[in-house]
Write a protein that holds these residues in place. Structure first.
Motif, PDB file in Angstrom:
ATOM      1  N   GLN A 173       0.884  -1.148  -0.011  1.00  0.00           N
ATOM      2  CA  GLN A 173       0.131  -0.113   0.216  1.00  0.00           C
ATOM      3  C   GLN A 173       0.770   1.102  -0.013  1.00  0.00           C
ATOM      4  O   GLN A 173       0.675   1.918   1.050  1.00  0.00           O
ATOM      5  CB  GLN A 173      -0.883   0.094   1.347  1.00  0.00           C
ATOM      6  CG  GLN A 173      -1.906  -1.274   1.201  1.00  0.00           C
ATOM      7  CD  GLN A 173      -2.449  -1.194   2.771  1.00  0.00           C
ATOM      8  OE1 GLN A 173      -1.748  -1.198   3.798  1.00  0.00           O
ATOM      9  NE2 GLN A 173      -3.910  -1.261   2.502  1.00  0.00           N
ATOM     10  N   PRO A 174       1.684   1.455  -1.107  1.00  0.00           N
ATOM     11  CA  PRO A 174       2.523   2.656  -1.077  1.00  0.00           C
ATOM     12  C   PRO A 174       1.993   3.948  -0.855  1.00  0.00           C
ATOM     13  O   PRO A 174       2.489   4.809  -0.299  1.00  0.00           O
ATOM     14  CB  PRO A 174       3.312   2.286  -2.419  1.00  0.00           C
ATOM     15  CG  PRO A 174       2.459   1.606  -3.053  1.00  0.00           C
ATOM     16  CD  PRO A 174       1.694   0.713  -2.513  1.00  0.00           C
ATOM     17  N   ALA A 175       0.929   4.114  -1.364  1.00  0.00           N
ATOM     18  CA  ALA A 175       0.327   5.618  -1.239  1.00  0.00           C
ATOM     19  C   ALA A 175      -0.247   5.801  -0.023  1.00  0.00           C
ATOM     20  O   ALA A 175      -0.103   7.021   0.444  1.00  0.00           O
ATOM     21  CB  ALA A 175      -1.010   5.326  -2.429  1.00  0.00           C
ATOM     22  N   THR A 176      -0.329   4.887   0.976  1.00  0.00           N
ATOM     23  CA  THR A 176      -0.766   5.141   2.323  1.00  0.00           C
ATOM     24  C   THR A 176       0.480   6.015   2.944  1.00  0.00           C
ATOM     25  O   THR A 176       0.189   6.343   4.003  1.00  0.00           O
ATOM     26  CB  THR A 176      -1.141   3.925   2.873  1.00  0.00           C
ATOM     27  OG1 THR A 176      -0.122   2.960   3.109  1.00  0.00           O
ATOM     28  CG2 THR A 176      -2.670   3.358   2.340  1.00  0.00           C
ATOM     29  N   LEU A 177       1.604   5.702   2.412  1.00  0.00           N
ATOM     30  CA  LEU A 177       2.871   6.281   3.045  1.00  0.00           C
ATOM     31  C   LEU A 177       2.861   7.756   2.904  1.00  0.00           C
ATOM     32  O   LEU A 177       3.023   8.542   3.739  1.00  0.00           O
ATOM     33  CB  LEU A 177       4.013   5.765   2.767  1.00  0.00           C
ATOM     34  CG  LEU A 177       4.380   4.264   3.256  1.00  0.00           C
ATOM     35  CD1 LEU A 177       5.482   3.654   2.338  1.00  0.00           C
ATOM     36  CD2 LEU A 177       4.166   3.954   4.687  1.00  0.00           C
ATOM     37  N   TRP A 178       2.509   8.157   1.377  1.00  0.00           N
ATOM     38  CA  TRP A 178       2.628   9.737   1.371  1.00  0.00           C
ATOM     39  C   TRP A 178       1.375  10.580   0.951  1.00  0.00           C
ATOM     40  O   TRP A 178       1.479  11.645   0.662  1.00  0.00           O
ATOM     41  CB  TRP A 178       3.530   9.726  -0.052  1.00  0.00           C
ATOM     42  CG  TRP A 178       3.228   9.040  -1.194  1.00  0.00           C
ATOM     43  CD1 TRP A 178       2.218   9.542  -1.954  1.00  0.00           C
ATOM     44  CD2 TRP A 178       3.784   7.790  -1.623  1.00  0.00           C
ATOM     45  NE1 TRP A 178       2.012   8.434  -2.957  1.00  0.00           N
ATOM     46  CE2 TRP A 178       3.048   7.758  -2.704  1.00  0.00           C
ATOM     47  CE3 TRP A 178       4.799   7.089  -1.374  1.00  0.00           C
ATOM     48  CZ2 TRP A 178       3.319   6.391  -3.795  1.00  0.00           C
ATOM     49  CZ3 TRP A 178       5.102   5.972  -2.060  1.00  0.00           C
ATOM     50  CH2 TRP A 178       4.436   5.492  -3.096  1.00  0.00           C
ATOM     51  N   ARG A 179       0.420   9.751   1.039  1.00  0.00           N
ATOM     52  CA  ARG A 179      -0.860  10.431   0.873  1.00  0.00           C
ATOM     53  C   ARG A 179      -1.354  11.493   1.867  1.00  0.00           C
ATOM     54  O   ARG A 179      -1.479  10.971   3.156  1.00  0.00           O
ATOM     55  CB  ARG A 179      -2.048   9.485   0.394  1.00  0.00           C
ATOM     56  CG  ARG A 179      -3.380  10.173   0.128  1.00  0.00           C
ATOM     57  CD  ARG A 179      -4.461   9.301   0.097  1.00  0.00           C
ATOM     58  NE  ARG A 179      -4.258   8.238  -1.167  1.00  0.00           N
ATOM     59  CZ  ARG A 179      -4.310   6.860  -0.918  1.00  0.00           C
ATOM     60  NH1 ARG A 179      -4.493   6.335   0.433  1.00  0.00           N
ATOM     61  NH2 ARG A 179      -4.108   6.146  -1.869  1.00  0.00           N
ATOM     62  N   THR A 180      -1.236  12.656   1.822  1.00  0.00           N
ATOM     63  CA  THR A 180      -1.635  13.635   2.865  1.00  0.00           C
ATOM     64  C   THR A 180      -2.259  14.896   2.312  1.00  0.00           C
ATOM     65  O   THR A 180      -2.003  15.290   0.980  1.00  0.00           O
ATOM     66  CB  THR A 180      -0.301  14.163   3.529  1.00  0.00           C
ATOM     67  OG1 THR A 180      -0.493  15.230   4.516  1.00  0.00           O
ATOM     68  CG2 THR A 180       0.656  14.687   2.523  1.00  0.00           C
ATOM     69  N   GLY A 181      -2.972  15.510   3.045  1.00  0.00           N
ATOM     70  CA  GLY A 181      -3.692  16.695   2.660  1.00  0.00           C
ATOM     71  C   GLY A 181      -2.843  18.001   2.909  1.00  0.00           C
ATOM     72  O   GLY A 181      -3.067  19.145   2.775  1.00  0.00           O
ATOM     73  N   ARG A 182      -1.655  17.840   3.650  1.00  0.00           N
ATOM     74  CA  ARG A 182      -0.874  18.733   4.095  1.00  0.00           C
ATOM     75  C   ARG A 182       0.701  18.437   3.796  1.00  0.00           C
ATOM     76  O   ARG A 182       1.516  18.695   4.876  1.00  0.00           O
ATOM     77  CB  ARG A 182      -1.202  19.136   5.735  1.00  0.00           C
ATOM     78  CG  ARG A 182      -2.480  19.243   5.901  1.00  0.00           C
ATOM     79  CD  ARG A 182      -2.729  19.264   7.604  1.00  0.00           C
ATOM     80  NE  ARG A 182      -2.247  20.785   7.753  1.00  0.00           N
ATOM     81  CZ  ARG A 182      -2.537  21.092   9.132  1.00  0.00           C
ATOM     82  NH1 ARG A 182      -2.818  20.099  10.272  1.00  0.00           N
ATOM     83  NH2 ARG A 182      -1.906  22.076   9.773  1.00  0.00           N
ATOM     84  N   PRO A 183       1.053  18.267   2.572  1.00  0.00           N
ATOM     85  CA  PRO A 183       2.538  17.919   2.524  1.00  0.00           C
ATOM     86  C   PRO A 183       3.402  19.104   2.951  1.00  0.00           C
ATOM     87  O   PRO A 183       4.474  18.777   3.503  1.00  0.00           O
ATOM     88  CB  PRO A 183       2.511  17.962   0.712  1.00  0.00           C
ATOM     89  CG  PRO A 183       1.425  18.511   0.486  1.00  0.00           C
ATOM     90  CD  PRO A 183       0.374  18.509   1.428  1.00  0.00           C
ATOM     91  N   VAL A 184       3.185  20.247   2.566  1.00  0.00           N
ATOM     92  CA  VAL A 184       4.121  21.398   3.070  1.00  0.00           C
ATOM     93  C   VAL A 184       4.322  21.334   4.748  1.00  0.00           C
ATOM     94  O   VAL A 184       5.499  21.497   5.120  1.00  0.00           O
ATOM     95  CB  VAL A 184       3.765  22.903   2.565  1.00  0.00           C
ATOM     96  CG1 VAL A 184       4.713  23.678   3.044  1.00  0.00           C
ATOM     97  CG2 VAL A 184       3.784  22.668   1.041  1.00  0.00           C
ATOM     98  N   PHE A 185       3.286  21.346   5.324  1.00  0.00           N
ATOM     99  CA  PHE A 185       3.440  21.219   6.889  1.00  0.00           C
ATOM    100  C   PHE A 185       3.885  20.065   7.190  1.00  0.00           C
ATOM    101  O   PHE A 185       4.856  20.099   8.147  1.00  0.00           O
ATOM    102  CB  PHE A 185       1.644  21.172   7.226  1.00  0.00           C
ATOM    103  CG  PHE A 185       1.789  21.438   8.893  1.00  0.00           C
ATOM    104  CD1 PHE A 185       1.609  22.852   9.206  1.00  0.00           C
ATOM    105  CD2 PHE A 185       1.520  20.552   9.715  1.00  0.00           C
ATOM    106  CE1 PHE A 185       1.437  22.874  10.679  1.00  0.00           C
ATOM    107  CE2 PHE A 185       1.606  20.588  10.916  1.00  0.00           C
ATOM    108  CZ  PHE A 185       1.391  21.787  11.499  1.00  0.00           C
TER     109      PHE A 185
END
Length: 296
Positions: A57-69
């Motif tokens: 489930q690679p996308a679960t690692l980097w999926r975020t609504g606040r990448p800059v934060f």
């Protein structure tokens, strides 16, 4: 068990592993660049996550609504050791560095008030202050450093405090995502500099560095869950138990020359403050408008 006591136990687990990491790091920091040790820690952290979740489930690692934060928070985990490294290289004494750094639990209470609208009661403030006195007893500041150099230990304290407060504000994100970004930012920034400082580690030292990486992941996992469980102020006094555990470990390894009386008094103040908060937990008043987040 109440969420607040669960947060206290998670903080206890966090500082216990942190103290163990400090003792392990003392073994390798004498022979390798601190930046290499930090990079290896977070490289192992990333590799562990990719091995466990990356292939399924690679996308679960980097999926975020606040990448800059997320990345900004990650850089605080680089700023904290970098401040220690630079301060030490410029001549700030170790006890002075750590005495100022251990203002950080007080900073957490202040910053959580400013940014998370937490309202800690007087007993929480008092317990945190008493535990801070215990930490100062075990890290008595040395010779006064030039004011400009004191920016580095204050930088350490602010980096850690802000990281904890920002982690609390990310409780709508999964723990998996938070931990992935924590390691990713440090890894990306330090990787270009590794050829200049890298020294091939001996097999035993490599095992120690890998162990630091694995324990580092577990440590940050506990911190993330602690921050999600309850307002930060209630567990802030427990952070000082790291000082107690580290001093006891180093003393047992023969790396500490502090008087037994100072150690004993510091342990009493820190342990007493933590026990007081634990026993008074039903009566503690800490208010924050907050929503729970899922565990991942």
């Amino acid at each position: 068990m109440s969420p607040r006591r669960r947060a206290m136990l998670l903080m206890l687990g966090f500082v216990t592993l942190w103290a163990l990491i400090e003792a392990m790091a003392a073994h390798v920091l004498r022979r390798y660049s601190p930046y290499q040790v930090v990079w290896t820690r977070y490289a192992v952290h990333l590799l562990l996550m990719l091995l466990v979740w990356g292939w399924r489930q690679p996308a679960t690692l980097w999926r975020t609504g606040r990448p800059v934060f997320q990345l900004a928070r990650s850089l605080l985990m680089l700023g904290m050791p970098a401040s220690w490294i630079i301060g030490t290289q410029l001549g700030v004494q170790g006890n002075t560095l750590m005495a100022i750094f251990w203002l950080s639990p007080l900073f957490i209470v202040v910053l959580s008030h400013l940014f998370l609208r937490e309202r800690a009661s007087a007993p929480v403030w008092a317990a945190t202050g008493i535990a801070c006195l215990g930490a100062l007893l075990m890290h008595e500041p040395g010779a006064l450093s030039p004011p400009g150099l004191l920016l580095f230990p204050f930088g350490m304290a602010l980096c850690f405090s802000l990281y904890v407060v920002m982690t609390r504000s990310l409780r709508s994100e999964t723990t998996r995502t938070n931990l992935f970004y924590t390691a990713l930012g440090v890894f990306l920034v330090l990787t270009p500099f590794m050829p200049a400082v890298w020294q091939a580690p001996q097999s035993r030292d490599l095992l120690v560095m890998v162990g630091i990486g694995v324990l580092g992941y577990a440590t940050l996992y506990l911190l993330d869950r602690m921050a999600a469980a309850a307002p930060l102020s209630v567990s802030a006094p427990f952070a000082y138990l790291q000082v107690a555990f580290t001093v006891v470990l180093l003393a047992g390894m023969g790396h500490h020359d502090m008087s037994i009386r100072r150690i004993a008094l510091g342990l009493v103040l820190i342990g007493g403050a933590a026990l007081f908060v634990w026993m008074r937990e039903p009566q503690l008043q800490v208010r924050e408008a907050a929503a729970a987040r899922p565990i991942s």
